[in-house]
Write a protein that holds these residues in place. Sequence first.
Motif, PDB file in Angstrom:
ATOM      1  N   PRO A 367       0.826  -1.206   0.000  1.00  0.00           N
ATOM      2  CA  PRO A 367       0.000   0.000   0.000  1.00  0.00           C
ATOM      3  C   PRO A 367       0.861   1.257   0.000  1.00  0.00           C
ATOM      4  O   PRO A 367       1.843   1.359   0.745  1.00  0.00           O
ATOM      5  N   VAL A 368       0.494   2.216  -0.840  1.00  0.00           N
ATOM      6  CA  VAL A 368       1.184   3.501  -0.910  1.00  0.00           C
ATOM      7  C   VAL A 368       0.135   4.591  -0.826  1.00  0.00           C
ATOM      8  O   VAL A 368      -0.811   4.604  -1.623  1.00  0.00           O
ATOM      9  N   LYS A 369       0.282   5.486   0.138  1.00  0.00           N
ATOM     10  CA  LYS A 369      -0.607   6.639   0.201  1.00  0.00           C
ATOM     11  C   LYS A 369       0.055   7.805  -0.539  1.00  0.00           C
ATOM     12  O   LYS A 369       1.218   8.132  -0.272  1.00  0.00           O
ATOM     13  N   TYR A 370      -0.724   8.426  -1.439  1.00  0.00           N
ATOM     14  CA  TYR A 370      -0.216   9.586  -2.162  1.00  0.00           C
ATOM     15  C   TYR A 370      -0.563  10.851  -1.376  1.00  0.00           C
ATOM     16  O   TYR A 370      -1.473  11.604  -1.721  1.00  0.00           O
ATOM     17  N   TYR A 371       0.222  11.100  -0.322  1.00  0.00           N
ATOM     18  CA  TYR A 371       0.014  12.286   0.504  1.00  0.00           C
ATOM     19  C   TYR A 371       0.154  13.558  -0.320  1.00  0.00           C
ATOM     20  O   TYR A 371      -0.487  14.573  -0.042  1.00  0.00           O
ATOM     21  N   VAL A 372       0.982  13.492  -1.332  1.00  0.00           N
ATOM     22  CA  VAL A 372       1.275  14.677  -2.133  1.00  0.00           C
ATOM     23  C   VAL A 372       0.084  15.117  -2.973  1.00  0.00           C
ATOM     24  O   VAL A 372       0.056  16.247  -3.477  1.00  0.00           O
TER      25      VAL A 372
END
Length: 713
Positions: A367-372
């Motif tokens: 899982p990768v959260k795209y905070y940007v």
Amino acid sequence: MVEFTRRNLMATSVAAALGASVAGVGQATEPEDPDTPRAPLVRGDLTRFSTTAFGAEVTGPCVFGDGTLLYSLQHPDRENPAPYDKAGIGYFSGFQFTFDGENEFDELSTPESNEERRAVRSAAGDYELLGRERDPINGGTELLGVPQTPDGTNITSENFSGSQYADAGFTPDCNQFVPMNDDGTEGYLFTNWEASPGNISRIPLSQTEDGEWEADLENALNLANTEALRELGGTRINCYGDRSPWNTMLSAEENYGHPRVSMTATVGDIVEKGTGKGLRGAHEFWNRPNPSEIQSAVDKYYDESWYVQGYWAITGVELLAYYLGADPVDQSSSGNDLTPIGDTYPNPYRYGYIVDFREPAAETPEPVKYYVMGRAGWECPDVQTDERTVYLASDGDSKGIYKFVADRPIPSYDDPMDVAGTLYAPYVTNRDAAVERPPADVDLEIEWVELGHASNAEVESWIAEYDDVTQVDYLERHTDWEEGNEVTPDILEAADRAVVEDGNRDYVTDEEIVEWADQYERRGPDGVDEELRRIPFIETRAAAKEIGASIEFNKAEGIDSVEGARPGDYVYFGVSELNDDMSNEQGDIQLDRVDGGVVYRAELESDYNVSTLEPVIVGPDASDPADIADDALINVDNVSVLDDGRVLCCEDADQFGRSYKNDCLYVYTPEERGRGDDDGGDHDRGHGNDPDGHDEDNPGRGRGRGRGRGQFL
């Protein structure tokens, strides 16, 4: 470049907010619902394919490569006969779309009998459930849709008292099928579960020789229960999503609890007024003991209370703490007492993002959260074919649509934490959007306001600075209470009142947001101090409102474009309700009220930008009778574009004047010719004031430019 002086606009905004706070922001008397010309209206053809079982929404439409349609049966009425009394995920056996631009079915009739209203019906095929809420999965160690604590305890109302955002497993939403072979007959179905703690399940699916689909529940997973996702803090309120161009599930966290100011207010309004009374939103009370009780507390504390926007969505935050490993506080049958959680507590800045599940076939997807891409109540993302441009919709009242543009194609980064790019908010520029006109007659012209540039890793590092804040801090920071002492109602009230007045000092402060906006105005988005660069990424809505972007959209609930879309193709935007900030006397959008909502489309330009939102479906007025409302699209939710350009339109509908209460799934076939050739003939299927879709009282649409707001670069 459009310019303005923000402080001049702020003075007007403060005056409006002060006036609103007397009755309470967001609690104005509901206006009369006049007949809006050309509402409802369809530019093209709208055909009902399915009605769902009573009480349920139509969510998560997914079309397999062979044309088979699937959707979720979300929160059906428990009194429905089996199997429609439980939430589930099902497909339409015996029916496939052929992708030739023509409907393969005759329109489904409206449900007439109680039997028809309590079942899933379709114009073709039979609805076959692949999985239902709390089915045993993963070798019997888990229940479908249900998160667990680190020790394996199911987080259900049977095991934990306290506020619940939704019954575990009752709210399946987005479905995306990721094929694992060339002919698309085997793969993984990823499904969002809209609750707190949030969840995404992965179910292996395969197609039999006779064209039916089978689910392997024995080997299905709740990704919430994997260490990889728990290490990110888990997720909240996973709503709609998308399949990325790089063939992964993109799950959107619909974190309704993110507003720090209610409705039309800005943080600058609070600073000008000298108090947050009447203006504070739910975010400020995130780490309060019993956070979801803040609305009743405000109603008790103040003679002139107000709507604490998003308060209801911070239900389940304490369950999220238990998901992360916190020891449950003392509980009673009526919910948590005032004992604060002091060991482990979720960081609010870790929720409200797009989550990408890389390596979808791995034992544990990454899982990768795209905070940007910013923090909001995301309903959905839509990644364009350039793999750089992403359009996003934030659900709720007084929210925005946003754009993110990566510096280079997102999958080209070896480490997704290195993804870097620019976040934008919308500004509606044309004057005819700011006067009372029928939405069917007004395109929305948009310029994009640059909020800031950062990398994913940079934003995550800013978020991490708030990781250790707990409910104990809420009391200690805002009162003279010390840990170990009893928490009395008076202590909690003192903390609440301090936060109302001065803001929650545990998180980003009002002063930081106003200072960021001041520097933005003077220096531009790239000239703000280093410590303030975080503001537009973790306080996205507040930042965009502060510089005057058009954060007025009400329930933007769907964005999609055809797979492989190129310049000249369309992106569709579903706005579930066109009212409140889109139809009042404030801001850049002041159109006539249409409670049934609008579907807009925007043509992709050469650089994958969009600048004009054209209304193609307008819903009915709330006062329209059954002969109009029965066949109109009401409160559009998910939209999904088929390979041939037709659009699936799902409802999350109020009944309005309908003769039935069921939500529907429609297939929209757009007209081909341009708006300029509109002669009001058969291509505009109107109802209400103008049955033939032609309105002599509303000729033409202006293209004038409105007043400037912000530095639009």
